[in-house]
Design a protein around this motif. Structure first.
Motif, PDB file in Angstrom:
ATOM      1  N   ILE A 220      93.683  55.884   2.119  1.00  0.00           N
ATOM      2  CA  ILE A 220      92.593  55.389   1.293  1.00  0.00           C
ATOM      3  C   ILE A 220      91.292  55.964   1.852  1.00  0.00           C
ATOM      4  O   ILE A 220      90.943  55.713   3.003  1.00  0.00           O
ATOM      5  N   ILE A 221      90.586  56.751   1.040  1.00  0.00           N
ATOM      6  CA  ILE A 221      89.395  57.470   1.492  1.00  0.00           C
ATOM      7  C   ILE A 221      88.193  56.981   0.693  1.00  0.00           C
ATOM      8  O   ILE A 221      88.154  57.128  -0.532  1.00  0.00           O
ATOM      9  N   LEU A 222      87.246  56.381   1.377  1.00  0.00           N
ATOM     10  CA  LEU A 222      86.000  55.932   0.755  1.00  0.00           C
ATOM     11  C   LEU A 222      84.943  56.991   0.997  1.00  0.00           C
ATOM     12  O   LEU A 222      84.723  57.422   2.139  1.00  0.00           O
ATOM     13  N   LEU A 223      84.254  57.414  -0.056  1.00  0.00           N
ATOM     14  CA  LEU A 223      83.261  58.472   0.111  1.00  0.00           C
ATOM     15  C   LEU A 223      82.155  58.305  -0.922  1.00  0.00           C
ATOM     16  O   LEU A 223      82.343  57.697  -1.966  1.00  0.00           O
ATOM     17  N   GLY A 224      80.978  58.828  -0.568  1.00  0.00           N
ATOM     18  CA  GLY A 224      79.864  58.753  -1.497  1.00  0.00           C
ATOM     19  C   GLY A 224      78.536  58.596  -0.785  1.00  0.00           C
ATOM     20  O   GLY A 224      78.416  58.791   0.426  1.00  0.00           O
ATOM     21  N   ASP A 225      77.547  58.202  -1.576  1.00  0.00           N
ATOM     22  CA  ASP A 225      76.195  57.960  -1.076  1.00  0.00           C
ATOM     23  C   ASP A 225      76.076  56.480  -0.752  1.00  0.00           C
ATOM     24  O   ASP A 225      75.932  55.645  -1.644  1.00  0.00           O
ATOM     25  N   LEU A 226      76.127  56.151   0.528  1.00  0.00           N
ATOM     26  CA  LEU A 226      76.096  54.759   0.969  1.00  0.00           C
ATOM     27  C   LEU A 226      74.700  54.294   1.332  1.00  0.00           C
ATOM     28  O   LEU A 226      74.497  53.113   1.632  1.00  0.00           O
ATOM     29  N   ASN A 227      73.742  55.217   1.355  1.00  0.00           N
ATOM     30  CA  ASN A 227      72.349  54.876   1.660  1.00  0.00           C
ATOM     31  C   ASN A 227      72.194  54.166   3.003  1.00  0.00           C
ATOM     32  O   ASN A 227      71.288  53.346   3.184  1.00  0.00           O
ATOM     33  N   ALA A 228      73.055  54.501   3.934  1.00  0.00           N
ATOM     34  CA  ALA A 228      72.980  53.894   5.261  1.00  0.00           C
ATOM     35  C   ALA A 228      73.735  54.755   6.259  1.00  0.00           C
ATOM     36  O   ALA A 228      74.774  55.335   5.932  1.00  0.00           O
ATOM     37  N   ALA A 229      73.212  54.813   7.468  1.00  0.00           N
ATOM     38  CA  ALA A 229      73.912  55.466   8.571  1.00  0.00           C
ATOM     39  C   ALA A 229      75.001  54.529   9.096  1.00  0.00           C
ATOM     40  O   ALA A 229      74.947  53.312   8.883  1.00  0.00           O
ATOM     41  N   PRO A 230      76.016  55.064   9.776  1.00  0.00           N
ATOM     42  CA  PRO A 230      77.122  54.229  10.240  1.00  0.00           C
ATOM     43  C   PRO A 230      76.717  53.041  11.097  1.00  0.00           C
ATOM     44  O   PRO A 230      77.392  51.998  11.054  1.00  0.00           O
ATOM     45  N   ASP A 231      75.631  53.142  11.856  1.00  0.00           N
ATOM     46  CA  ASP A 231      75.245  52.005  12.690  1.00  0.00           C
ATOM     47  C   ASP A 231      74.645  50.867  11.869  1.00  0.00           C
ATOM     48  O   ASP A 231      74.328  49.805  12.416  1.00  0.00           O
ATOM     49  N   ARG A 232      74.521  51.063  10.555  1.00  0.00           N
ATOM     50  CA  ARG A 232      74.024  50.018   9.666  1.00  0.00           C
ATOM     51  C   ARG A 232      75.079  49.586   8.652  1.00  0.00           C
ATOM     52  O   ARG A 232      74.755  48.950   7.643  1.00  0.00           O
ATOM     53  N   PHE A 233      76.337  49.893   8.915  1.00  0.00           N
ATOM     54  CA  PHE A 233      77.391  49.604   7.951  1.00  0.00           C
ATOM     55  C   PHE A 233      77.773  48.132   7.853  1.00  0.00           C
ATOM     56  O   PHE A 233      78.527  47.754   6.962  1.00  0.00           O
ATOM     57  N   GLN A 267      93.970  55.929  12.004  1.00  0.00           N
ATOM     58  CA  GLN A 267      95.329  55.795  12.519  1.00  0.00           C
ATOM     59  C   GLN A 267      96.373  56.125  11.462  1.00  0.00           C
ATOM     60  O   GLN A 267      97.475  56.580  11.788  1.00  0.00           O
ATOM     61  N   LYS A 268      96.036  55.891  10.188  1.00  0.00           N
ATOM     62  CA  LYS A 268      97.019  56.088   9.126  1.00  0.00           C
ATOM     63  C   LYS A 268      96.889  57.438   8.438  1.00  0.00           C
ATOM     64  O   LYS A 268      97.892  58.033   8.042  1.00  0.00           O
ATOM     65  N   THR A 269      95.676  57.921   8.267  1.00  0.00           N
ATOM     66  CA  THR A 269      95.488  59.205   7.586  1.00  0.00           C
ATOM     67  C   THR A 269      95.582  60.316   8.618  1.00  0.00           C
ATOM     68  O   THR A 269      94.585  60.920   9.031  1.00  0.00           O
ATOM     69  N   ARG A 270      96.808  60.583   9.011  1.00  0.00           N
ATOM     70  CA  ARG A 270      97.061  61.590  10.033  1.00  0.00           C
ATOM     71  C   ARG A 270      96.902  63.005   9.493  1.00  0.00           C
ATOM     72  O   ARG A 270      96.947  63.976  10.253  1.00  0.00           O
ATOM     73  N   GLU A 271      96.701  63.124   8.186  1.00  0.00           N
ATOM     74  CA  GLU A 271      96.479  64.435   7.592  1.00  0.00           C
ATOM     75  C   GLU A 271      95.085  64.981   7.893  1.00  0.00           C
ATOM     76  O   GLU A 271      94.835  66.181   7.688  1.00  0.00           O
ATOM     77  N   PHE A 272      94.157  64.156   8.335  1.00  0.00           N
ATOM     78  CA  PHE A 272      92.822  64.627   8.683  1.00  0.00           C
ATOM     79  C   PHE A 272      92.913  65.615   9.841  1.00  0.00           C
ATOM     80  O   PHE A 272      93.517  65.323  10.873  1.00  0.00           O
ATOM     81  N   THR A 273      92.315  66.790   9.661  1.00  0.00           N
ATOM     82  CA  THR A 273      92.435  67.844  10.670  1.00  0.00           C
ATOM     83  C   THR A 273      91.441  67.698  11.811  1.00  0.00           C
ATOM     84  O   THR A 273      91.523  68.432  12.796  1.00  0.00           O
ATOM     85  N   GLY A 274      90.475  66.790  11.672  1.00  0.00           N
ATOM     86  CA  GLY A 274      89.460  66.628  12.706  1.00  0.00           C
ATOM     87  C   GLY A 274      88.179  67.372  12.411  1.00  0.00           C
ATOM     88  O   GLY A 274      87.246  67.333  13.213  1.00  0.00           O
TER      89      GLY A 274
END
Length: 326
Positions: A220-233, A267-274
């Motif tokens: 499950i991949i969430l993507l888009g314009d979140l209008n926030a940096a990760p430290d504000r999630f 941990q689950k999306t092991r297809e991510f290459t890094g």
């Protein structure tokens, strides 16, 4: 179908845009998993940010997101801008677009005309117009039909009956064209800048709802314009093992804010290459900032994945789900 308990704060209903594997999305009520408190705001330690997006190759899948800033009559009337947008889209196998603001439903087909010049075979799925009052947008997934399968009938909008979200997310089901296809779900989201204190918490609920509904799919991949940096999630940053892939990397054209992101269960999306990052539009097109802002006030973001499903239990899941596209 038996009704399941709701999270007391809100109700999420999956609203389909067509038949969804024989289910009536309007009848589905989803439970929520518990979400652990404690912000992380850091990407996986294995994530690397190359200086440029890699080329598309046979054994790798490039997934992206791009807020193209009010695609409507003004941009449609500028061939130079449309050609640049098309060049960006052509770098991806699948890309989620935000801010389709035109009420003219020929807008995206006109964009695809540019994308497919030269023999491309890209197609798209699109949400209804979503918003409040007088401002509405549409979400779009654009994908290369020679490498990826999906369809309008495999997409749906998530609506919260309590109206916590200004623009409810658009979800699509995808798989690569392969003997061992990588199957995944994309949640396309554009938060409201003035309402992120509520919307980011609700978006955490959206993620776990989609994961519950799409089980046994684990990617499950969430993507888009979140209008926030990760430290504000906020709550969105506390779902166990779900990490942002874009951290401390500016995603706006002026390169001073991180607004856009891609989140996966590391941990689950092991297809991510890094490998993940942004496309520097100034560098890509050898243009100055003023011309870059004619294209968008955001940079495209990307992440790279294996073209085939990872080995193990996930492979069995992929084989079972692949029949949905036949």
């Amino acid at each position: 179908m038996r009704s399941l308990p709701f999270y007391p704060m809100m109700v999420l209903v999956l609203v389909g845009l067509g038949g969804y594997l024989g289910c009536d999305p309007n009848s589905i009520q989803l439970p929520l998993e518990s979400v652990v408190t404690g912000a992380r705001g850091t990407a996986s330690s294995t994530t690397h940010y190359p200086a440029s997006i890699p080329d598309r190759v046979a054994n790798r899948l490039l997934i992206g997101s791009f807020n193209i800033q009010r695609l409507g009559p003004s941009k449609l009337g500028q061939p130079w801008v449309m050609e640049k947008l098309a060049s960006v889209i052509q770098r991806f196998d699948v890309i989620a677009l935000q801010e389709i603001t035109s009420q003219d439903q020929t807008t995206v087909p006109q964009l695809l005309t540019y994308v497919n010049q030269g023999g491309g075979k890209y197609a798209y799925t699109i949400s209804p117009q979503i918003g409040r009052n007088t401002y509405f947008e549409q979400y779009v997934f654009v994908y290369d039909t020679t490498r990826v399968q999906t369809g309008q009938e495999y997409s749906y909008v998530i609506q919260d009956e309590q109206d916590y979200l200004y623009r409810e997310p658009f979800v699509g089901r995808f798989q690569t064209i392969s003997n061992n296809p990588f199957t995944f779900r994309l949640i396309n989201m554009h938060t409201s800048p003035s309402e992120i204190s509520v919307e980011l918490d609700v978006l955490a609920d959206v993620y776990v709802n989609v994961r519950q509904y799409e089980y046994p799919e684990d990617d499950i991949i969430l993507l888009g314009d979140l209008n926030a940096a990760p430290d504000r999630f906020q709550k969105l940053g506390t779902i166990p093992s779900v990490d942002p892939l874009i951290v401390d990397v500016p995603t706006n054209t002026r390169k001073n804010k991180t607004l856009d992101n891609i989140l996966i269960d590391i941990q689950k999306t092991r297809e991510f290459t890094g490998r993940a990052g942004t496309i520097d539009l100034e560098q890509m097109f050898s243009i100055d900032l003023d011309d870059t802002e004619r294209i968008s006030d955001h940079l495209p973001i990307w992440a790279e994945f294996s073209f085939t499903e990872s080995t193990g239990a996930a492979t069995a899941v992929a084989g079972a789900l692949s029949n949905a596209f036949r």
